[in-house]
Each structure stands twice: as C-alpha cells, then as structure tokens.
Scaffold this motif. Sequence first.
Motif: not given
Length: 211
Positions: A173-194
């Motif tokens: 369903h779309r709520p889970e898809a939006f939440l999942g995508a938002r979590e992945v990009i936000d955490r990559i920006k905050a946590e990945a050493p890039i």
Amino acid sequence: MRVTVRLFAALRERAGRDALELDLPDGATAADALDAVQDLARGSSLVLAVNREYATRDTVLRAGDELAVVPPVSGGEATPTHAAVVDRPISTDDLLARVRDPRAGAVVTFSGTTRDVDHLDYEAYAEMAQERIARIVEEAVARHGLCAAAAEHRVGRVALGEASVVVAVSAPHRPEAFLGAREVIDRIKAEAPIFKREEGTWKEESVPPTG
C-alpha cells in the motif's frame, strides 16, 4: 577460520558445485563471505541463512558455520534489498526492476539531483557507507513491511541535473511505500559516511549517530 558456503539454484549452477569452503579471518561477517563469492552473486537479490536461521550481511560468523546463499524463494515471500556506492550514473530503471514484486500495490522512487551549480563532487568511505546503506534498507523493509527496497549513492563528479542518490521501494500500500522511501533517504543523508564538495568547499551537514 573455515566456514562452508552452501549454494542453491542459479548460484549453484554458476559455481558448478553446491558448496564452497572459505578461510576467513576471525570476526568475519556474512558480508565478508559474500565478497569472496561476489562473481557468482552478480545481479541476484540474495537471502542469507547461518546454520539454518535467516541472517543479515552483518551476522558474525564462527569457525564451522554453514552460510547458505540463495536467491529469493520461488514462493515470492522474500524481501530483497539492494544497496551500493557506485562511481557511475545511477539507473532508476535498474532500481525499479530490483523492487518489482507481485505483492506490491505501490512503488515509490526518490532521486536527489544536483541543482543550482555546474556539478557536485562526492567522496565516501565506500566500504562503511555501503554497509550502512544496506542496514538502513534492511531495517526500513522490516519496519514498514515493504516488499523490497533498493538504494544507490554515487561518488565522483555529478553534473547539474544528474542523480547523486536514488531510492526505490515497493509495498502493498502507498502509505508504507512513502514512509519507507522517506526513512531510507533521510537516514542515508544523516548516517552514511559520504562527503559533498560544492564549488570547492566540503559541506559539513550532519554528524552521524555513534550509538
């Protein structure tokens, strides 16, 4: 230490055998074992098991362990994930193909692109960044009940309008898809050493959590 790697389906056919013996250093993880057989695993979304229990890439191996490396089961219940740090243009179509799933009623993608300047330069502690992104993707799949998730971050020079990071997720369903995508990009920006350089200046945007 020595561990046994069991292979199935397409992986077994590529290797021409159903098991390999690997000598790994103490403290090695499932990811280290996968690196040793990466040529066999090309293009596959893998499911791991250690001593017949499902495991992640971060699972620490011990002498005598049996690591099973399998493609998603034919019943369609696997939750494939993909994470990579790459030095080439990112293909959104490739990531969409990786998250395609018959259970999915929603697919969400996010592309972070260079804007306002001629180019951006990215550098990464690539090994750590890839492991961190893999963990972020796996945790988002589990937390939001996603069918699949994939993320790639580019290093090197990224020109105006090109993507430096792409995330794709699928969910029933779309709520889970939006939440999942938002979590992945936000955490990559905050946590990945890039690290990003813009117009000659390295940007310090966030301090990754250490806990």
